[in-house]
Design an enzyme around this catalytic site. Structure first.
Site, PDB file in Angstrom:
ATOM      1  N   GLU A 192       0.819  -1.213   0.000  1.00 19.40           N
ATOM      2  CA  GLU A 192       0.000   0.000   0.000  1.00 19.40           C
ATOM      3  C   GLU A 192       0.848   1.256   0.000  1.00 19.40           C
ATOM      4  O   GLU A 192       1.928   1.283   0.589  1.00 19.40           O
ATOM      5  CB  GLU A 192      -0.839   0.057   1.280  1.00 19.40           C
ATOM      6  CG  GLU A 192      -1.795  -1.081   1.416  1.00 19.40           C
ATOM      7  CD  GLU A 192      -2.690  -0.930   2.632  1.00 19.40           C
ATOM      8  OE1 GLU A 192      -3.550  -1.783   2.809  1.00 19.40           O
ATOM      9  OE2 GLU A 192      -2.507   0.029   3.405  1.00 19.40           O
ATOM     10  N   CYS A 194       3.076   8.336   1.716  1.00 17.73           N
ATOM     11  CA  CYS A 194       3.409   7.297   2.692  1.00 17.73           C
ATOM     12  C   CYS A 194       3.633   5.996   1.928  1.00 17.73           C
ATOM     13  O   CYS A 194       2.769   5.568   1.164  1.00 17.73           O
ATOM     14  CB  CYS A 194       2.225   7.184   3.652  1.00 17.73           C
ATOM     15  SG  CYS A 194       2.353   5.826   4.802  1.00 17.73           S
ATOM     16  N   CYS A 242       4.582  -7.619   7.451  1.00 24.17           N
ATOM     17  CA  CYS A 242       5.540  -7.238   8.491  1.00 24.17           C
ATOM     18  C   CYS A 242       5.607  -8.354   9.515  1.00 24.17           C
ATOM     19  O   CYS A 242       4.588  -8.943   9.869  1.00 24.17           O
ATOM     20  CB  CYS A 242       5.102  -5.946   9.173  1.00 24.17           C
ATOM     21  SG  CYS A 242       6.287  -5.359  10.414  1.00 24.17           S
ATOM     22  N   CYS A 275      -2.166  -3.461  14.656  1.00 27.87           N
ATOM     23  CA  CYS A 275      -1.836  -3.058  13.285  1.00 27.87           C
ATOM     24  C   CYS A 275      -2.305  -4.103  12.285  1.00 27.87           C
ATOM     25  O   CYS A 275      -1.998  -5.288  12.435  1.00 27.87           O
ATOM     26  CB  CYS A 275      -0.320  -2.859  13.184  1.00 27.87           C
ATOM     27  SG  CYS A 275       0.271  -2.651  11.493  1.00 27.87           S
ATOM     28  N   CYS A 287      -2.185   1.698   8.205  1.00 32.27           N
ATOM     29  CA  CYS A 287      -1.314   0.566   7.942  1.00 32.27           C
ATOM     30  C   CYS A 287      -1.993  -0.765   7.582  1.00 32.27           C
ATOM     31  O   CYS A 287      -2.449  -1.490   8.454  1.00 32.27           O
ATOM     32  CB  CYS A 287      -0.543   0.378   9.250  1.00 32.27           C
ATOM     33  SG  CYS A 287       1.150  -0.026   9.065  1.00 32.27           S
TER      34      CYS A 287
END
Ligand code: SAH
Ligand code: SF4
Length: 378
Positions: free
Chosen positions: A95, A114, A121, A128, A349
């Site tokens: 993203e 961003c 991750c 998140c 996120c």
């Protein structure tokens, strides 16, 4: 990605020059091609009309114009925010977000892009969406740079003045940038390159969950780049839960690395703090945060939690944030509250990515166009 063409956005200048020389092209073509592919109106090699047609065709065969195969983009905040899910050559998705801010008291607009540093991750922070999805793979320098180029090229360059040099870049999309430090550092050097986008290092921010060796490398290798630390808790007991990498590098070590960065670079480090109702917004945590932030060039940035679907937590209400801010200010700490952009498009996120999981980007785009056509969107 065996056999995939390299992307022109991280083409090594020497190999591009050698490739051109082998075709009997004059030496000036290298700079001409690099300048051409970074012009905001250029959407493909075919647009480089200053080059001979045959060379444009050969370029398109040897190099990929973008490592991004497809993108799904949606807008929010009256057109001031746009968010993209990008599909890469191997089907991995990442993203990036473009945000515009009206600078206070002026007509000037500031644009922030961003970007992601990894597909997924591994740090696994429980609040998140990216962490919940797990780790996919490392992004290459080209895949990082191409997210920026995406917003720089048609049709998005129309979104305000997002031409080179007028925007800030933040590594706050998917992934932990310092768990992919070599490629992220290379991407920063490519973004800095005056022959490419020429974005000043001071316009770039790396946000980390606290990878101490990576923070120390930044001091030596990227001293002009801004550092943001995702602190989110003042005590190890709480931070072990909220930012699990804390079990490897505890909060005192992370803050010490931030202080080293600030002392060596003479630059202010921002301490990011997501506000979670009843969890990390207590007086005890505020006092711990004051101790960590006091006495060096730090700045606390509070971010109201944007809860992920099914989240057991909610964001601290405005009154609680106000109280927390006052306590920090009374403690002598410089603090701001960040507005969470793009809530309506799930901008935190990894959330849009999670929502689109298992669907083709083409279907998502068609559905959206269909619902826009019946006027169901504001
Ligand atoms: N991995 C890096 C950079 C990407 S995350 C890091 O953690 O710093 C960028 C920022 O978004 C981090 O401060 C992260 O804690 C925050 N964030 C993640 N999920 C969020 C959510 N649901 N609501 C608000 N902020 C969130
Ligand atoms: Fe990874 Fe950052 Fe999300 Fe934590 S907040 S899981 S470090 S992307």
């Amino acid at each position: 990605m065996a056999g995939a063409q390299p992307s022109i956005s991280d083409a090594d200048v020497r190999s591009l020059a050698a490739w051109l020389e082998a075709r009997g092209e004059p030496a000036y073509r290298t700079a001409q091609i690099l300048a051409g592919v970074h012009r905001p109106e250029v959407a493909g090699f075919a647009d480089l009309t200053e080059l001979p047609v045959a060379l444009r065709r050969d370029l398109a065969e040897a190099w990929r114009f973008s490592s991004i195969a497809d993108s799904h983009v949606i807008g929010a905040d009256g057109g001031l925010t746009a968010k993209a899910v990008h599909e890469l050559a191997d089907g991995q998705r990442i993203e990036s977000v473009l945000m515009e801010y009206q600078a206070r008291g002026t007509m000037a607009r500031r644009t922030t892009i961003c970007i992601s540093s990894q597909a997924g991750c591994a740090v696994n922070c429980p609040f998140c969406a990216t962490g919940q999805a797990g780790f996919g793979r490392q992004l290459t320098p080209a895949e990082i740079v191409d997210q920026v180029l995406h917003w720089h090229r048609p049709p998005w360059r129309a979104l305000g003045d997002a031409s080179a040099g007028h925007y800030n870049i933040v590594f706050m999309g998917m992934g932990e940038p310092l768990n992919n430090a070599d490629r992220v550092f290379e991407a920063v050097r490519l973004l800095n390159d005056p022959e490419r986008l020429g974005i000043g290092a001071r316009h770039i921010t790396v946000s980390t969950s606290g990878v101490v060796p990576g923070m120390d490398r930044m001091v030596d290798e990227l001293p002009q780049v801004n550092l943001a630390i995702s602190l989110h808790a003042a005590t190890d007991a709480l931070r072990d839960e909220l930012v699990p990498i804390n079990r490897k590098w505890p909060v005192a070590e992370v803050v010490a690395a931030g202080r080293r960065f600030a002392a060596r670079t003479r630059r202010r480090v921002s301490l990011e703090y997501v506000m979670i109702d009843g969890l990390n917004d207590t007086d005890e945590q505020a006092d711990g945060l004051i101790e960590h932030a006091r006495g060096w060039r730090s700045h606390v940035n509070l971010i109201p939690l944007n809860p992920t679907p099914g989240s057991r937590w909610s964001g601290t209400p405005a009154a609680g944030i106000e109280r927390f801010v006052r306590r920090l200010r009374d403690g002598g700490i410089s603090v701001t509250v960040r507005d969470t952009r793009g809530r309506e498009i799930d901008a935190a996120c990894g959330q849009l990515h999670a929502q689109l999981a298992g669907r083709s980007l083409r279907d998502a785009r068609n559905e959206r166009e269909a619902s826009a056509a019946v006027g169901s969107e504001g």
